[in-house]
Design a protein around this motif. Structure first.
Motif, PDB file in Angstrom:
ATOM      1  N   PRO B 140      -7.125  12.488   1.971  1.00 28.60           N
ATOM      2  CA  PRO B 140      -7.234  11.492   3.042  1.00 28.60           C
ATOM      3  C   PRO B 140      -7.400  12.127   4.417  1.00 28.60           C
ATOM      4  O   PRO B 140      -8.037  11.557   5.293  1.00 28.60           O
ATOM      5  CB  PRO B 140      -5.899  10.738   2.959  1.00 28.60           C
ATOM      6  CG  PRO B 140      -5.363  11.020   1.608  1.00 28.60           C
ATOM      7  CD  PRO B 140      -5.896  12.350   1.195  1.00 28.60           C
ATOM      8  N   ALA B 229      -5.631   4.037  -2.266  1.00 30.67           N
ATOM      9  CA  ALA B 229      -4.613   4.970  -1.757  1.00 30.67           C
ATOM     10  C   ALA B 229      -5.038   5.514  -0.398  1.00 30.67           C
ATOM     11  O   ALA B 229      -4.216   5.652   0.513  1.00 30.67           O
ATOM     12  CB  ALA B 229      -4.403   6.111  -2.750  1.00 30.67           C
ATOM     13  N   ARG B 232      -4.489   2.913   2.234  1.00 31.59           N
ATOM     14  CA  ARG B 232      -3.044   2.832   2.514  1.00 31.59           C
ATOM     15  C   ARG B 232      -2.603   3.978   3.426  1.00 31.59           C
ATOM     16  O   ARG B 232      -1.855   3.783   4.383  1.00 31.59           O
ATOM     17  CB  ARG B 232      -2.246   2.919   1.207  1.00 31.59           C
ATOM     18  CG  ARG B 232      -2.277   1.674   0.349  1.00 31.59           C
ATOM     19  CD  ARG B 232      -1.304   1.845  -0.828  1.00 31.59           C
ATOM     20  NE  ARG B 232      -1.425   0.785  -1.799  1.00 31.59           N
ATOM     21  CZ  ARG B 232      -0.937  -0.446  -1.636  1.00 31.59           C
ATOM     22  NH1 ARG B 232      -0.268  -0.754  -0.526  1.00 31.59           N
ATOM     23  NH2 ARG B 232      -1.084  -1.358  -2.571  1.00 31.59           N
ATOM     24  N   GLN B 233      -3.081   5.199   3.105  1.00 30.22           N
ATOM     25  CA  GLN B 233      -2.672   6.355   3.907  1.00 30.22           C
ATOM     26  C   GLN B 233      -3.185   6.233   5.339  1.00 30.22           C
ATOM     27  O   GLN B 233      -2.475   6.573   6.288  1.00 30.22           O
ATOM     28  CB  GLN B 233      -3.185   7.653   3.265  1.00 30.22           C
ATOM     29  CG  GLN B 233      -2.713   8.918   3.972  1.00 30.22           C
ATOM     30  CD  GLN B 233      -1.211   9.154   3.828  1.00 30.22           C
ATOM     31  OE1 GLN B 233      -0.698   9.334   2.733  1.00 30.22           O
ATOM     32  NE2 GLN B 233      -0.483   9.121   4.940  1.00 30.22           N
ATOM     33  N   LEU B 236      -0.863   4.012   7.169  1.00 32.85           N
ATOM     34  CA  LEU B 236       0.404   4.705   7.452  1.00 32.85           C
ATOM     35  C   LEU B 236       0.214   5.704   8.590  1.00 32.85           C
ATOM     36  O   LEU B 236       1.055   5.817   9.487  1.00 32.85           O
ATOM     37  CB  LEU B 236       0.894   5.444   6.204  1.00 32.85           C
ATOM     38  CG  LEU B 236       1.495   4.599   5.088  1.00 32.85           C
ATOM     39  CD1 LEU B 236       1.831   5.488   3.895  1.00 32.85           C
ATOM     40  CD2 LEU B 236       2.740   3.879   5.576  1.00 32.85           C
ATOM     41  N   ASP B 237      -0.910   6.416   8.532  1.00 34.38           N
ATOM     42  CA  ASP B 237      -1.199   7.390   9.584  1.00 34.38           C
ATOM     43  C   ASP B 237      -1.328   6.704  10.941  1.00 34.38           C
ATOM     44  O   ASP B 237      -0.871   7.215  11.955  1.00 34.38           O
ATOM     45  CB  ASP B 237      -2.491   8.155   9.272  1.00 34.38           C
ATOM     46  CG  ASP B 237      -2.303   9.152   8.134  1.00 34.38           C
ATOM     47  OD1 ASP B 237      -1.156   9.334   7.696  1.00 34.38           O
ATOM     48  OD2 ASP B 237      -3.308   9.737   7.688  1.00 34.38           O
ATOM     49  N   HIS B 240       2.019   5.923  12.439  1.00 32.67           N
ATOM     50  CA  HIS B 240       2.651   7.119  12.978  1.00 32.67           C
ATOM     51  C   HIS B 240       1.941   7.579  14.250  1.00 32.67           C
ATOM     52  O   HIS B 240       2.577   7.933  15.239  1.00 32.67           O
ATOM     53  CB  HIS B 240       2.605   8.229  11.919  1.00 32.67           C
ATOM     54  CG  HIS B 240       3.424   9.420  12.278  1.00 32.67           C
ATOM     55  ND1 HIS B 240       2.873  10.607  12.697  1.00 32.67           N
ATOM     56  CD2 HIS B 240       4.762   9.608  12.292  1.00 32.67           C
ATOM     57  CE1 HIS B 240       3.828  11.473  12.961  1.00 32.67           C
ATOM     58  NE2 HIS B 240       4.996  10.900  12.716  1.00 32.67           N
ATOM     59  N   MET B 243       2.878   5.526  17.202  1.00 37.46           N
ATOM     60  CA  MET B 243       4.242   5.826  17.622  1.00 37.46           C
ATOM     61  C   MET B 243       4.274   7.126  18.437  1.00 37.46           C
ATOM     62  O   MET B 243       4.869   7.185  19.512  1.00 37.46           O
ATOM     63  CB  MET B 243       5.117   5.946  16.379  1.00 37.46           C
ATOM     64  CG  MET B 243       6.570   6.229  16.663  1.00 37.46           C
ATOM     65  SD  MET B 243       7.450   6.527  15.121  1.00 37.46           S
ATOM     66  CE  MET B 243       6.700   8.076  14.629  1.00 37.46           C
ATOM     67  N   ASP B 292       0.159  -5.899   2.190  1.00 37.36           N
ATOM     68  CA  ASP B 292       0.880  -4.624   2.325  1.00 37.36           C
ATOM     69  C   ASP B 292       0.514  -3.924   3.633  1.00 37.36           C
ATOM     70  O   ASP B 292       1.356  -3.323   4.277  1.00 37.36           O
ATOM     71  CB  ASP B 292       0.535  -3.688   1.150  1.00 37.36           C
ATOM     72  CG  ASP B 292       1.179  -4.141  -0.152  1.00 37.36           C
ATOM     73  OD1 ASP B 292       2.001  -5.081  -0.110  1.00 37.36           O
ATOM     74  OD2 ASP B 292       0.853  -3.563  -1.215  1.00 37.36           O
TER      75      ASP B 292
END
Lengths: 442, 492
Positions: B140, B229, B232-233, B236-237, B240, B243, B292
């Motif tokens: 990814p 997948a 999804r990653q 998530l990345d 982060h 943030m 999700d």
């Protein structure tokens, strides 16, 4: 899609109460008897020669046929729209759960072979493969309802020829692809890939621990590849490792010991009989074939006594299918271990019921006929270890998912519908041809 | 006192709108740039979509906007008048999804280097012949097949000949998306004509387009699982990334600088995400994935909505229905009998829009990228035959797509103040005999291009996303080469 609406219900279905009477019950763990099994709210509540039937329960007269626990297949690839993420040597970020296909007809055919639960695994293209899904064969329900509630997450590992397949510059059928020139190309390399991955996972785990201990302020980036490996290290995810040769089996067991995790099952494990003691000592299960071998070099040294020898050496053994076809007669595969290795009837049936349940950590729910367990039941017309036995009815959680009579009687209607649609299509095509104006070639 | 009057559309000027009387008007046909700024379409049947159908209404257009619409509207002085008795005015048709305006690369070569070309396509960059393909993605972190920073608004070119073909069929507007790769980029709502590409753009972030295309077994992601997948990653990345960026913005001193990631910047900017889902299993899968990821999905495809309309309604997601209905392939082996499931899908797919309408799901239409715009409309007729009310069909080509993409305040219906995108027809839409007289785009008139024999078909060379996917399957097989081959099947 059938049952998609149910996808939105959080609670499992509650089936009507059922009493199956006049059956020869093979409980697998509690002996055999002729009598009844009572199912309430999807669970077995009572069993024995004489039981109290709850009022309002549906009564099924088994007519002296054989009732056994639903078959559990510890290694299957049905019901999924993708199997291999073969591009990388560690593909732990992918999950079978993401690609479930509840409309795969193999689910229904598995039911017709008495299978009620299957461990659907990622393929063996890589040393560390994707996340598995334990499914109940709830044909007609949505993807989410297929998932075995309470089952522990699992993951596929693979050793030997498949993960070390390196690809070649001319791998593509049309000759244009660079092929998959990835590492590793040897069995040594496979070991190294697993080591590197767990070394990385430990560093990742330490990073999160540091965050939890407030040593660093911002949480680390979540990594879908490393998360499952940390779960393995913490005992929260079961490793199912595709393996053939004794040497690589020992390699993996030692590597796991070194890194402090357990191999839950060795899959295929055709040379398991050579290292059965070591497998038992590690506490790994073995999930093998009865007599399927020689399909490649590393599968040459197999023997049909493999399962029985491992059983006698104290290994927890199951028989799996790895094939949508073989999946439909696992009862016959189990019977072969009586001829090759002299297992008892109960030992043979254990290989496809309670043992795979233990290997998947679901034995508190399924795997035998006992009060308190989920009512996953199969009714055979003959003894299931007989070649002549055919599945008549299958229940999952007390709900009937396969009924041979209904299947037979529905066939005419399905054929009729198909004929109607084909005829309609044929007429539409003729109509279309008629309407195409003549065009002069240009 | 009106300066210009005219013209029964087919009455004069050889079937063309002709202006007579008044000096300025007489000059107009010669001076294309000095097109009329005020047009009144009089005594037409007006399908406003947002309100009732006017049996004999007038629509006045001034400076590219709708100035007035109604049964008793006075035609303003100086207006060009279209005497539209017997004609119908609809809002300009809008496709819910296309690549119109983004010139498509040459067709994939059929032999030699096809694999490399396909790999390049999924990366969103074309590899020139003779150049080596880029190295395979290993995970990814390589952001494979991702060009989320791309904007259709920056990619459109007026040279795309499909624009004219689409206008000729009655389309004025498109939700245009880059479609190559997994996370391909941002769509734009565009008009199918304009003074320049900039003036065609109505909206620059119609949504982020995603596909589940893979470039074969060797590139990550090489499977549907890998694609999911990967997506999804990425999300998530992104969480982060935002943030860390916020933390750094607050107080950069003593902190490591966050690494700029254009792929994540592109994903972050998406107001909605288009996700592919044709059959019931995919619809269920993508709705769960969207939940999700906490994104607002727009599903495209949805041929099995007839089974899943209720599920879609509960999700609240709008959908784009592909009206290129499943058909038996022309060169299919006549001896191969199809399964009942395949036959049922083919039989029932055109009933999906009716089911969606009944369930109250917001939906728009689109067609395969290589479908002729005329066939697009003919296929909508099949949905009507399968139970979709006519007015709902019109809505799905006008106001509904405008609502889905957040431009219904300026587009999609015939209302005062909205953009003057109109289509004027003789006959009801979706009928074979119906003729498009002209369209207005931003008040500019375009007549259907004559169909010239041998002029070439701008749609013929464009492989659709489905065809590309099929091609990949043919080239590499669904699961690639890591199966072992054994007499009894496949060992995994």
């Amino acid at each position: 899609m059938r049952g998609l609406l149910l996808a939105l219900l959080a609670l499992p279905l509650t089936a009507a109460d059922v009493v199956i009477q006049n059956a020869k019950v093979l409980t697998v763990t509690k002996g055999e008897f002729t009598g009844s099994v009572v199912v309430r709210d999807g669970k077995i509540t009572e069993m024995g020669p004489k039981v109290m039937a709850p009022s309002g329960a549906k009564v099924v007269d088994a007519g002296g046929m054989y009732l056994m626990p639903g078959i559990i297949d510890c290694h299957s690839h049905i019901a999924a729209d993708a199997i291999n993420e073969g591009s990388v040597s560690v593909s732990s970020m992918v999950a079978i759960e993401d690609v479930l296909n509840p409309e795969d007809i193999d689910i229904y055919r598995a039911l017709a072979g008495g299978v009620t639960t299957a461990n659907v695994l990622h393929g063996s293209a890589n040393a560390i493969g994707g996340k598995c899904a334990v499914l109940k064969m709830r044909w007609g329900k949505g993807a989410r309802e297929m998932i075995f509630q309470g089952s522990k997450p699992g993951i596929k590992f693979a050793l030997g020829e498949n993960p070390k397949r390196r690809g070649s510059p001319s791998a593509s059928p049309i000759g244009g692809s660079p092929g998959n020139l990835r590492y590793p190309a040897t069995r040594m390399g496979v070991e190294d890939v697993i080591r590197e991955a767990f070394t990385e996972a430990k560093a990742y785990q330490a990073e999160w621990k540091a965050y939890q201990a407030k040593q660093i302020l911002l949480p680390p980036r979540r990594d879908l590849k490393l998360e499952p490996l940390v779960e393995i290290l913490e005992g929260k995810r079961l490793v199912h490792a595709h393996s053939y040769r004794a040497d690589e089996i020992l390699m993996l067991l030692r590597l796991a010991d070194e890194y402090g995790f357990k191999i839950k099952t060795l899959q295929h494990v055709l040379e398991g009989y050579k290292v059965a003691k070591e497998i038992a000592a590690h506490g790994a299960g073995a999930s093998t074939f009865s007599d399927w071998w020689n399909y490649k070099v590393e599968a040459a040294d197999a023997i049909p006594y493999n399962a029985a020898i491992m059983v006698k050496k104290g290994v927890l053994v199951s028989l799996n299918s790895d094939s949508a076809e073989l999946m439909r007669h696992l009862n016959q595969e189990a019977a072969k271990t009586m001829k090759y290795g002299g297992l008892t009837e109960t030992e043979a049936l254990s290989l496809i019921t309670i043992n795979p349940a233990k290997q998947l950590d679901i034995d508190s729910y399924v795997g035998s006929i006992e009060p308190g367990k989920q009512a996953d039941l199969v009714l055979y017309d003959k003894h299931p270890l007989s070649n002549y036995a055919r599945v008549q009815k299958v229940w999952i959680d007390g709900e009937m998912y396969f009924d041979r009579e209904k299947d037979m009687s529905d066939r005419a209607a399905r054929e009729g519908r198909k004929k109607t649609l084909l005829e309609k299509q044929r007429r539409a095509q003729q109509e279309q041809k008629k309407n195409v104006p003549f065009r002069r070639p240009q | 006192m009106r300066k210009a009057i005219c013209t029964r559309l087919r009455g004069c000027g050889g079937g063309r709108l002709a202006a007579v009387l008044g000096t300025a008007a007489l000059l107009a046909p010669a001076m294309h740039a000095a097109a009329p700024t005020v047009i009144a379409i009089r005594n037409a049947k007006v399908v406003t979509v947002s309100g009732p159908v006017l049996a004999k209404g007038t629509v006045v257009v001034r400076d590219g906007l709708i100035e007035a619409v109604g049964e008793n509207v006075t035609v303003p002085p100086g207006a060009w008048v279209v005497e539209a008795d017997g004609l119908t005015v609809y809002p300009g048709l809008m496709t819910g999804l296309s690549t119109w305006g983004i010139p498509q690369p040459a067709p994939v070569p059929s032999a030699g280097g096809a694999a490399g070309a396909l790999q390049a396509l999924t990366r969103g960059t074309a590899t020139a012949p003779g150049q080596p393909a880029p190295p395979p993605a290993r995970g990814p972190e390589d952001r494979p097949a991702t060009t989320s920073w791309q904007r259709a608004a920056d990619l459109i070119q007026m040279s795309d000949r499909r624009l004219e073909t689409a206008r000729s069929a009655g389309f004025t507007t498109s939700a245009t998306f880059p479609n190559r790769g997994i996370i391909t980029g941002h769509g734009a709502v565009i008009n199918l004509a304009g003074a320049n590409t900039g003036s065609m753009v109505l909206n620059t972030s119609a949504g982020l387009f995603t596909t589940t295309q893979t470039a074969g077994f060797s590139n990550f992601p090489g499977s549907l699982m890998g694609v999911i997948a990967y997506i999804r990653q990425v999300y998530l990345d992104l969480e982060h990334y935002e943030m860390v960026k916020a933390d750094y913005a607050k107080s950069p001193l003593g902190k490591k600088r966050p690494v700029y990631d254009r792929a994540l910047e592109g994903v972050a900017a998406a107001p909605r995400v288009l996700m592919p889902a044709v059959n019931a299993v995919q619809i269920d899968r993508m709705l769960r994935l969207a939940a999700d990821l906490k994104v607002k999905p727009v599903l495209y495809g949805v041929h099995e909505a007839y089974k899943t309309a209720e599920l879609i309604r509960k999700s609240g997601a709008p959908v784009l229905v592909n009206v290129s209905w499943p058909e038996r392939e022309r060169d299919a082996d006549p001896d191969v009998e199809e399964t009942l499931d395949v036959l049922e899908l083919r039989e029932n797919a055109p009933a999906s829009p009716a089911a969606l309408a009944k369930a109250g799901v917001k939906f728009a239409f689109y067609a395969n990228d290589n479908a002729q715009p005329r066939d697009f409309l003919r296929n909508v007729k099949k949905a009507i035959e399968a139970g979709l009310p006519f007015d709902q069909a019109v809505r799905a080509l006008t106001l509904s797509p405008a609502e889905i993409y957040g431009v219904s305040d300026r587009l999609g219906s015939i209302e005062k103040g909205k953009i003057a995108n109109l289509v004027v027809t003789k006959g009801d839409l979706f009928q074979d005999a119906t003729r498009v007289e002209f369209v207005l785009i931003d008040g500019q008139r375009f007549e259907p291009a004559p169909e010239l024999p041998g002029a070439g078909n701008p749609f013929a060379t464009t492989p659709s996303a489905e065809e590309l996917e099929e091609l990949w399957r043919l080239l590499w097989g669904e699961e690639g080469d890591a199966h072992s081959h054994s007499p009894r099947g496949v060992i995994e």
